[in-house]
Design an enzyme around this catalytic site. Structure first.
Site, PDB file in Angstrom:
ATOM      1  CG  ASP A  67      -0.298  -0.477   2.499  1.00 31.58           C
ATOM      2  OD1 ASP A  67       0.944  -0.438   2.581  1.00 31.58           O
ATOM      3  OD2 ASP A  67      -1.016  -0.889   3.419  1.00 31.58           O
ATOM      4  CG  ASN A 138      -8.874  -1.657  12.038  1.00 29.04           C
ATOM      5  OD1 ASN A 138      -7.893  -2.301  11.667  1.00 29.04           O
ATOM      6  ND2 ASN A 138      -9.335  -0.620  11.370  1.00 29.04           N
ATOM      7  CG  HIS A 140      -5.935  -2.339   8.898  1.00 24.71           C
ATOM      8  ND1 HIS A 140      -5.969  -0.980   9.105  1.00 24.71           N
ATOM      9  CD2 HIS A 140      -4.629  -2.690   9.110  1.00 24.71           C
ATOM     10  CE1 HIS A 140      -4.769  -0.540   9.417  1.00 24.71           C
ATOM     11  NE2 HIS A 140      -3.932  -1.564   9.426  1.00 24.71           N
ATOM     12  CD  GLU A 145      -8.798   0.826   7.656  1.00 23.81           C
ATOM     13  OE1 GLU A 145      -8.686  -0.080   8.507  1.00 23.81           O
ATOM     14  OE2 GLU A 145      -8.130   1.884   7.728  1.00 23.81           O
TER      15      GLU A 145
HETATM   16  C1  F6R Z   1       1.391  -1.354   6.192  1.00 20.95           C
HETATM   17  C2  F6R Z   1       0.121  -2.032   6.290  1.00 20.95           C
HETATM   18  C3  F6R Z   1      -0.695  -2.039   7.548  1.00 20.95           C
HETATM   19  C4  F6R Z   1       0.146  -2.390   8.783  1.00 20.95           C
HETATM   20  C5  F6R Z   1      -0.723  -2.405  10.032  1.00 20.95           C
HETATM   21  C6  F6R Z   1       0.104  -2.636  11.276  1.00 20.95           C
HETATM   22  O1  F6R Z   1       1.941  -1.498   4.897  1.00 20.95           O
HETATM   23  O2  F6R Z   1      -0.294  -2.559   5.329  1.00 20.95           O
HETATM   24  O3  F6R Z   1      -1.735  -2.968   7.411  1.00 20.95           O
HETATM   25  O4  F6R Z   1       0.742  -3.633   8.596  1.00 20.95           O
HETATM   26  O5  F6R Z   1      -1.410  -1.204  10.166  1.00 20.95           O
HETATM   27  O6  F6R Z   1       0.961  -1.551  11.450  1.00 20.95           O
HETATM   28  P1  F6R Z   1       2.099  -1.544  12.577  1.00 20.95           P
HETATM   29  O7  F6R Z   1       3.072  -2.584  12.192  1.00 20.95           O
HETATM   30  O8  F6R Z   1       2.682  -0.172  12.502  1.00 20.95           O
HETATM   31  O9  F6R Z   1       1.419  -1.829  13.867  1.00 20.95           O
END
Ligand code: F6R
Length: 244
Positions: A67, A138, A140, A145
């Site tokens: 992303d 959450n 995701h 989401e």
């Molecule tokens: C990032 C991504 C997100 C993160 C998720 C966890 O490329 O796709 O889904 O993997 O938000 O983020 P952290 O590791 O910062 O807790």
């Protein structure tokens, strides 16, 4: 699902790096799917160490990132382009032509075509061999989401309020967190031959529990992983703590 609970974050990162090393040993021109955020930083440091000590090479590796924030240029320090080059690619022997990260500055009028081409580019490279994921508080995956369709592919999405708050720690002001992102879809992620999800910290415990033993529902995007043939979760004790 294969669940590995490690002693701590360092061991989690080493274990994840071992899986990359195994993958590249079997197939030096593997296609890797990569995530950003806090969780994979330890993995990326380990990969840099292995490369610098002559144990791991990325010359023929292809990478696709999950992303990118919409509206940020690749040179913006908050962009995932910047993150990937600063925390990994600049220290590896990977060819720049083999690095794919969604472009956050694609004009709205071209975005559908662009996302279609991103998806097609993964297919042209014969699909992702090993996809790394983090997980949102959450549930995701990428920026898919809660409520995202299990059939979703690469597209422009709105970030949830929860994600904007969680990611505000990387910005000086919560109002500066972009409200939209380009993300691979859940169907894109599920096409990867192997998936490894990394989770660390107590804030992830409930999302991990729902992903592993909860109902498979679009309200918990990560629960779709229960339907994949080859998923490994690497957890630290806090992230695993709600599983028992
Ligand atoms: C990032 C991504 C997100 C993160 C998720 C966890 O490329 O796709 O889904 O993997 O938000 O983020 P952290 O590791 O910062 O807790």
């Amino acid at each position: 699902m294969n669940i590995i609970t490690t002693k701590n974050y360092e061991e989690l990162s080493k274990k994840a790096a071992e899986l990359v090393a195994q993958q590249l040993q079997q197939k030096p021109n593997s296609v890797l799917g990569l995530a950003t955020g806090s969780t994979p930083l330890g993995l990326y440091s380990q990969l840099i160490k292995l490369h610098q000590s002559g144990q791991l090479f990325f010359k023929d590796v292809v990478t696709f990132n999950l992303d990118e924030y919409f509206g940020l240029s690749g040179s913006d320090e908050h962009s995932y382009h910047h993150y990937m080059f600063a925390n990994l690619f600049n220290q590896l022997d990977i060819a720049s032509a083999n690095i794919f990260i969604p472009d956050g500055l694609i004009p709205l009028t071209e975005i559908k075509r662009y996302c279609f081409d991103y998806e097609q580019s993964i297919i042209d490279h014969r699909g992702i061999d090993l996809q790394f994921l983090g997980i949102g508080n959450n549930g995701h995956l990428g920026f898919n989401e809660p409520g995202s369709s299990f059939n979703s592919v690469t597209r422009l999405v709105d970030l949830s309020a929860n994600t904007i708050t969680a990611n505000a720690r990387f910005f000086s002001d919560q109002n500066l967190v972009p409200r939209q992102a380009i993300t691979m879809g859940l169907a894109t992620i599920m096409k990867a031959r192997k998936i490894v999800l990394l989770a660390s910290g107590i804030a992830k415990a409930e999302a991990v529990r729902q992903a592993v033993v909860g109902e498979v529902t679009e309200l918990v995007p990560a629960s779709i992983l229960q339907q994949h043939r080859d998923v490994t979760l690497i957890l630290d004790p806090d992230a695993a703590s709600a599983l028992k």
